[in-house]
Design a protein around this motif. Structure first.
Motif, PDB file in Angstrom:
ATOM      1  N   UNK A  12       0.827  -1.206   0.000  1.00 17.73           N
ATOM      2  CA  UNK A  12       0.000   0.000   0.000  1.00 17.73           C
ATOM      3  C   UNK A  12       0.862   1.257   0.000  1.00 17.73           C
ATOM      4  N   UNK A  13       0.209   2.368  -0.293  1.00 19.79           N
ATOM      5  CA  UNK A  13       0.870   3.674  -0.282  1.00 19.79           C
ATOM      6  C   UNK A  13      -0.194   4.749  -0.123  1.00 19.79           C
ATOM      7  N   UNK A  14       0.198   5.817   0.481  1.00 16.17           N
ATOM      8  CA  UNK A  14      -0.702   6.970   0.586  1.00 16.17           C
ATOM      9  C   UNK A  14      -0.498   7.920  -0.595  1.00 16.17           C
ATOM     10  N   UNK A  15       0.548   7.667  -1.425  1.00 17.90           N
ATOM     11  CA  UNK A  15       0.889   8.580  -2.529  1.00 17.90           C
ATOM     12  C   UNK A  15       0.270   8.186  -3.865  1.00 17.90           C
ATOM     13  N   UNK A  42      -4.512  -7.035  -8.472  1.00 15.93           N
ATOM     14  CA  UNK A  42      -5.707  -6.297  -8.092  1.00 15.93           C
ATOM     15  C   UNK A  42      -5.304  -4.948  -7.505  1.00 15.93           C
ATOM     16  N   UNK A  43      -6.128  -3.955  -7.736  1.00 12.61           N
ATOM     17  CA  UNK A  43      -5.899  -2.605  -7.212  1.00 12.61           C
ATOM     18  C   UNK A  43      -7.158  -2.162  -6.495  1.00 12.61           C
ATOM     19  N   UNK A  44      -6.976  -1.534  -5.341  1.00 16.31           N
ATOM     20  CA  UNK A  44      -8.131  -0.916  -4.691  1.00 16.31           C
ATOM     21  C   UNK A  44      -7.666   0.339  -3.975  1.00 16.31           C
ATOM     22  N   UNK A  45      -8.582   1.243  -3.753  1.00 13.79           N
ATOM     23  CA  UNK A  45      -8.267   2.472  -3.019  1.00 13.79           C
ATOM     24  C   UNK A  45      -9.249   2.627  -1.877  1.00 13.79           C
ATOM     25  N   UNK A  46      -8.767   3.240  -0.811  1.00 11.42           N
ATOM     26  CA  UNK A  46      -9.646   3.597   0.297  1.00 11.42           C
ATOM     27  C   UNK A  46      -9.996   5.075   0.139  1.00 11.42           C
ATOM     28  N   UNK A  56      -4.041   0.468  -2.536  1.00 10.16           N
ATOM     29  CA  UNK A  56      -3.654  -0.879  -2.136  1.00 10.16           C
ATOM     30  C   UNK A  56      -3.551  -1.796  -3.336  1.00 10.16           C
ATOM     31  N   UNK A  57      -2.582  -2.705  -3.294  1.00 12.85           N
ATOM     32  CA  UNK A  57      -2.350  -3.639  -4.392  1.00 12.85           C
ATOM     33  C   UNK A  57      -2.198  -5.059  -3.882  1.00 12.85           C
ATOM     34  N   UNK A  58      -2.632  -6.007  -4.676  1.00 15.68           N
ATOM     35  CA  UNK A  58      -2.255  -7.402  -4.479  1.00 15.68           C
ATOM     36  C   UNK A  58      -1.346  -7.721  -5.660  1.00 15.68           C
ATOM     37  N   UNK A  59      -0.131  -8.154  -5.370  1.00 20.06           N
ATOM     38  CA  UNK A  59       0.877  -8.395  -6.403  1.00 20.06           C
ATOM     39  C   UNK A  59       1.382  -9.825  -6.362  1.00 20.06           C
ATOM     40  N   UNK A  60       1.760 -10.334  -7.524  1.00 17.14           N
ATOM     41  CA  UNK A  60       2.454 -11.606  -7.626  1.00 17.14           C
ATOM     42  C   UNK A  60       3.899 -11.273  -7.999  1.00 17.14           C
TER      43      UNK A  60
END
Length: 75
Positions: A12-15, A42-46, A56-60
């Motif tokens: 994750x990152x806030x940037x 997958x990508x998601x944002x709060x 936020x990311x889910x990475x392989x």
């Protein structure tokens, strides 16, 4: 013959999304060597008050297993 292993991580990152990917590579590199690629699954944002607060990311992450390490485990 090269052996490639794939692990799944969350970053994750806030940037930005790019910063979240960079954070993933930086953190994984602390314990994993020979990283070949990162696939963003997958990508998601709060969101809070109509603004993005966190990416936020889910990475392989794919990496090659060292020849020495493979030989030690099979010995």
């Amino acid at each position: 013959m090269a052996i490639v292993k794939v692990i799944e991580i969350i970053s994750s990152s806030e940037k930005s999304i790019e910063d979240a990917i960079s954070n993933a590579v930086t953190e994984v590199s602390k314990t994993i060597h020979n990283i070949d690629s990162v696939f963003v699954k997958d990508i998601k944002v709060h969101v809070k008050d109509g603004k993005i607060t966190t990416y936020g990311l889910i990475c392989k992450v794919s990496f090659r297993i060292d020849e020495e390490e493979r030989n030690q485990k099979t010995a």
